[in-house]
Design an enzyme around this catalytic site. Structure first.
Site, PDB file in Angstrom:
ATOM      1  N   ALA A  15       0.843  -1.189   0.000  1.00 54.72           N
ATOM      2  CA  ALA A  15       0.000   0.000   0.000  1.00 54.72           C
ATOM      3  C   ALA A  15       0.882   1.243   0.000  1.00 54.72           C
ATOM      4  CB  ALA A  15      -0.914  -0.002   1.236  1.00 54.72           C
ATOM      5  N   SER A  17       3.041   2.225  -2.066  1.00 55.60           N
ATOM      6  CA  SER A  17       4.424   1.959  -2.468  1.00 55.60           C
ATOM      7  C   SER A  17       4.834   2.723  -3.715  1.00 55.60           C
ATOM      8  CB  SER A  17       4.608   0.462  -2.720  1.00 55.60           C
ATOM      9  OG  SER A  17       3.820   0.060  -3.832  1.00 55.60           O
ATOM     10  N   GLY A  18       3.855   3.238  -4.473  1.00 57.79           N
ATOM     11  CA  GLY A  18       4.149   3.896  -5.745  1.00 57.79           C
ATOM     12  C   GLY A  18       3.924   2.993  -6.938  1.00 57.79           C
ATOM     13  N   SER A  20       1.126   2.009  -8.537  1.00 58.21           N
ATOM     14  CA  SER A  20       0.199   2.493  -9.564  1.00 58.21           C
ATOM     15  C   SER A  20       0.849   3.587 -10.400  1.00 58.21           C
ATOM     16  CB  SER A  20      -1.086   3.020  -8.932  1.00 58.21           C
ATOM     17  OG  SER A  20      -1.828   1.966  -8.363  1.00 58.21           O
ATOM     18  N   GLY A  40     -11.802  -1.034  -8.688  1.00 57.90           N
ATOM     19  CA  GLY A  40     -12.272  -0.498  -7.413  1.00 57.90           C
ATOM     20  C   GLY A  40     -13.702  -0.009  -7.481  1.00 57.90           C
ATOM     21  N   HIS A  54      -6.495   9.164  -8.035  1.00 59.11           N
ATOM     22  CA  HIS A  54      -5.928   8.389  -9.143  1.00 59.11           C
ATOM     23  C   HIS A  54      -6.317   9.015 -10.477  1.00 59.11           C
ATOM     24  CE1 HIS A  54      -4.185   4.387  -7.800  1.00 59.11           C
ATOM     25  NE2 HIS A  54      -4.513   4.961  -6.655  1.00 59.11           N
ATOM     26  N   ASP A  88      -6.008  -1.802 -12.671  1.00 61.59           N
ATOM     27  CA  ASP A  88      -5.661  -1.412 -11.312  1.00 61.59           C
ATOM     28  C   ASP A  88      -6.902  -1.582 -10.447  1.00 61.59           C
ATOM     29  OD1 ASP A  88      -4.258  -0.426  -9.156  1.00 61.59           O
ATOM     30  OD2 ASP A  88      -3.888   1.548 -10.024  1.00 61.59           O
TER      31      ASP A  88
END
Length: 174
Positions: A15, A17-18, A20, A40, A54, A88
Site C-alpha cells: 500500500a 508503495s508507488g 500504480s 475499485g 488516481h 488497477d
C-alpha cells in the site's frame, strides 16, 4: 507490439508503495492512447477520494472502463494492439469476487484463459499482501491466499514483473 510494451506485465507492491504511479508511467511511455480498467468500487467517501486522486494523477489521454467483477470480459472487449491497458488493481478485484460470493477459482481460470488471446499489452497492478503477519481471521487469510495464488499465476505468464517499494521499482522478471 506496436506500442512498445511487452504483452503482459505485473507490477506488485505494498500500500502506498508507488506501484500504480510506476505502472501508469510504463503505459504512458508506450502510447499516447491508453485504457485504464478500474476494479475499485466507491463504497464510501474515503474510497471516492482515492479514486478521484488516481483520476487526477492520470489526467487526459486515458479512457476508463469499470470492471469490478467481469475483468476477463472487459479485457477481451477493450484490448487493442495500438492501446495498452492498465488494470488497477487485482487485489480489489479479488475483494469484489469474495464479497460477491463468486467462485474465485473459476474467475481466475477465466482471466488466465483470456490473456493469451488479447490483441494488446496489459499491465496489471496488485498489492503484495504476503509479506506481513498471518491474518487473525479466516476471511483475511482466504483473501491473502487467493491474492498470493493469483500473483503466482499471473507472474508465471508475465513477460515482466516489477516489485515497487518506497517508489523504487525492482525488476524481478523480464
Amino acid at each position: 507490439m506496436s506500442c512498445g510494451l511487452k504483452p503482459l506485465t505485473l507490477v506488485l507492491g505494498g500500500a502506498r508503495s508507488g506501484k500504480s504511479a510506476f505502472a501508469e508511467r510504463l503505459v504512458e511511455a508506450a502510447s499516447p492512447t491508453r485504457l485504464y480498467i478500474a476494479t475499485g468500487q466507491a463504497w464510501d467517501d474515503e474510497m471516492r477520494s482515492r479514486i478521484a486522486a488516481h483520476q487526477d494523477r492520470r489526467g487526459a489521454g486515458w479512457d476508463t472502463v469499470e470492471a469490478p467483477v467481469d475483468l476477463a470480459q472487459a479485457l477481451e472487449t477493450h484490448a487493442r494492439a495500438d492501446r495498452p491497458v492498465l488494470v488497477d488493481c487485482l487485489t480489489l478485484w479479488v475483494t469484489n469476487l469474495m464479497l460477491g460470493e463468486r467462485d474465485v477459482t473459476a474467475a481466475f481460470d477465466t482471466l488466465l484463459a483470456a490473456l493469451p488471446g488479447l490483441s494488446g499489452p496489459v499491465v496489471f497492478v496488485s498489492n503484495e499482501v504476503g509479506l506481513g503477519i498471518v491474518p487473525d481471521n479466516a476471511m483475511a487469510r482466504a483473501f491473502r491466499d487467493h491474492a498470493g495464488r493469483l500473483h503466482q499465476l499471473i507472474a508465471a505468464l508475465a513477460d515482466e514483473v516489477h516489485f515497487v517499494a518506497a517508489g523504487l521499482p525492482l525488476k524481478m522478471k523480464g
